[in-house]
Enzyme design. Structure first.
Site, PDB file in Angstrom:
ATOM      1  N   HIS A  57      -2.020  67.370 -29.665  1.00 25.66           N
ATOM      2  CA  HIS A  57      -1.309  66.469 -28.539  1.00 25.66           C
ATOM      3  C   HIS A  57      -0.079  67.170 -28.158  1.00 25.66           C
ATOM      4  CE1 HIS A  57      -0.221  62.807 -26.293  1.00 25.66           C
ATOM      5  NE2 HIS A  57       1.015  63.426 -26.371  1.00 25.66           N
ATOM      6  N   HIS A 210      -2.397  58.114 -23.447  1.00 29.09           N
ATOM      7  CA  HIS A 210      -1.447  57.750 -23.575  1.00 29.09           C
ATOM      8  C   HIS A 210      -1.108  56.166 -23.628  1.00 29.09           C
ATOM      9  CE1 HIS A 210      -0.163  62.043 -23.188  1.00 29.09           C
ATOM     10  NE2 HIS A 210       1.014  61.591 -23.346  1.00 29.09           N
ATOM     11  N   GLU A 213       2.940  53.356 -25.487  1.00 30.62           N
ATOM     12  CA  GLU A 213       4.126  54.309 -25.777  1.00 30.62           C
ATOM     13  C   GLU A 213       5.326  53.494 -25.276  1.00 30.62           C
ATOM     14  OE1 GLU A 213       5.909  58.742 -25.370  1.00 30.62           O
ATOM     15  OE2 GLU A 213       4.308  58.241 -24.202  1.00 30.62           O
ATOM     16  N   ASP A 309       3.526  67.259 -29.681  1.00 30.14           N
ATOM     17  CA  ASP A 309       3.862  66.377 -28.467  1.00 30.14           C
ATOM     18  C   ASP A 309       4.594  67.422 -27.686  1.00 30.14           C
ATOM     19  OD1 ASP A 309       3.936  64.747 -26.411  1.00 30.14           O
ATOM     20  OD2 ASP A 309       5.083  63.075 -27.492  1.00 30.14           O
ATOM     21  N   TRP A 315      11.844  65.559 -22.883  1.00 25.40           N
ATOM     22  CA  TRP A 315      11.512  64.426 -23.728  1.00 25.40           C
ATOM     23  C   TRP A 315      12.126  64.720 -25.190  1.00 25.40           C
ATOM     24  CZ3 TRP A 315       7.874  65.935 -20.246  1.00 25.40           C
ATOM     25  CH2 TRP A 315       7.869  65.020 -18.941  1.00 25.40           C
TER      26      TRP A 315
END
Length: 426
Positions: A57, A210, A213, A309, A315
């Protein structure tokens, strides 16, 4: 004559050191003593030799973009999405490719040779998909890449999101993505997942969504994914990423849900870097932990693996592409410090992730399989995670594609120099 022999290798779950012979990019022999010579020899010196890490991911389209056009000051998922939305109109294929290729090199240097990246399709140009498809082709001799067609803003919350998602699959994306909790209503969230399964069946693709989340304990789309997995006979082919809302579910519901996930043979990806900083930002104190129920799912036989990620993006502002660092972080904040749990963390960045990617048949250090492997500056998995050890060598199809010289630490005391290696004999 072999192309290479790796001597004195410590394989996982093995007592004795072995030699590994490689020819034409394949593992030809694994024995305590191998007769014959090789063009190149590497002495592993008793260090741990394993298959390469997998990163199931990653968001290569956003990698290394932190601060562009601004920093995420609240540290929230929603502000990260806003910043990404501000950046997209100014993106070029050249920028995406340059940053993605650099991030891939970081991951390779840290021992990762298998990557699943998401490509945002909520853009009429489908620029991220086009750029990452080119990156996949250009970097194929260095790393294996799967591309997820990912509707960052929602399949139905974004105009023509459904059409763009399908077009990305026609372009060559390997996996169908979704984001049900980002739709405007619960009904559209369910519709989001239903459409993902429709496309997966139509184009014979894997699924990686996703899902949930959020810290909202009423976000329960993963149960919909599990039901559709069973209904479509897709056991083992479906992945839910994040599922952080599960942390906040009441325990009775979570117990039932995990049983359904097991029945569906779903894969779960937890992402320690992002989940630890983005989730439960509205809690105040006491503050819940922003990750899914890793230990409970592992204990009940769910295939749970670790993704990186983000690497320096809206993020998550840090990171260097190290899966060992991700495993180390998850050990701490998911309470996985039991002896056996630490060793299973290593599975979560190797074997379990390979299963999620659907590559188990060609993955592993076995005679006849591709000679993809790493030699770590560690004697076992626990020290590799504890020290976040360097990859002394990274081999791709029997060729060295990365090499690291470990740092040397010295303490000078009473006029003497002493080398410090941070190792305790156990």
């Amino acid at each position: 004559m072999f192309d290479m022999i790796i001597k004195n290798a410590k394989l996982r779950n093995a007592k004795d050191l072995v030699n590994i012979a490689i020819k034409n990019g394949l593992v030809k022999a694994i024995e305590r003593n191998i007769e014959g010579k090789a063009i190149k020899e590497i002495d592993a010196m008793g260090n741990l030799v394993t298959p390469p890490f997998c990163d199931p991911h990653l968001h290569l389209d956003a990698a290394l973009s932190v601060g562009d056009p601004r920093y995420n000051m609240s540290g929230t998922l929603l502000e990260g999405i806003q910043i990404w939305g501000e950046r997209k109109p100014n993106l070029t294929k050249e920028i995406i490719k340059k940053n993605a290729i650099e991030a891939i090199k970081w991951e390779v240097a840290n021992g990762t040779l298998k990557i699943r990246t998401h490509a945002d399709v909520c853009d009429p140009r489908l620029l991220c998909v086009e750029a990452l498809l080119e990156v996949k082709e250009e970097m194929k001799d260095l790393v294996d890449i799967q591309i997820v067609a990912f509707p960052q803003d929602g399949i139905y919350a974004y105009k023509n999101g459904d059409k763009l998602l399908e077009e990305a699959l026609k372009m060559g994306a390997d996996v169908v993505g979704g984001i049900p909790h980002n739709e405007l209503t619960r009904e559209d969230g369910v519709k989001d997942i239903e459409y993902v399964f429709e496309l997966a069946n139509k184009y014979n693709r894997l699924i990686d969504v996703h899902c949930d989340e959020t810290g909202d304990d009423q976000s329960r789309f993963v149960e919909v994914m599990a039901k559709l997995t069973i209904d479509n006979d897709m056991e083992g082919l479906v992945t839910a990423s994040h599922t952080t809302a599960m942390h906040n579910y009441n325990n009775d519901y979570a117990f039932k849900l995990i049983g359904i996930l097991k029945r569906a043979q779903m894969n779960i990806i937890t992402n320690p870097f992002d989940n630890s900083v983005l989730q439960n930002r509205t809690d105040g104190y006491p503050r819940r932990r922003g990750h899914t129920r890793v230990d409970e799912m592992l204990n009940r036989g769910i295939n749970v693996c670790i993704g990186h990620d983000s690497i320096m993006d809206p993020w998550y502002p840090l990171g260097k592409g190290s899966m060992l660092q991700g495993a180390n972080l998850l050990m701490h904040y998911a309470h996985l410090s039991g002896y056996d749990q630490i060793y299973e963390l290593y599975d979560m960045i190797t074997n379990y992730s390979a299963k999620t990617l659907g590559i188990s048949n060609e993955y592993g250090i076995e005679v006849g399989k591709p000679a993809d492997m790493i030699i770590l500056n560690a004697k076992d998995e626990m020290d590799a995670i504890r020290l976040m050890s360097e990859c002394l060598y990274v081999l791709r199809k029997g060729k060295v594609v990365s090499q690291t010289k470990p740092s040397i630490s010295e303490v000078i005391f009473n006029g003497k120099r002493e080398n410090i290696d941070f190792i305790v004999e156990r």
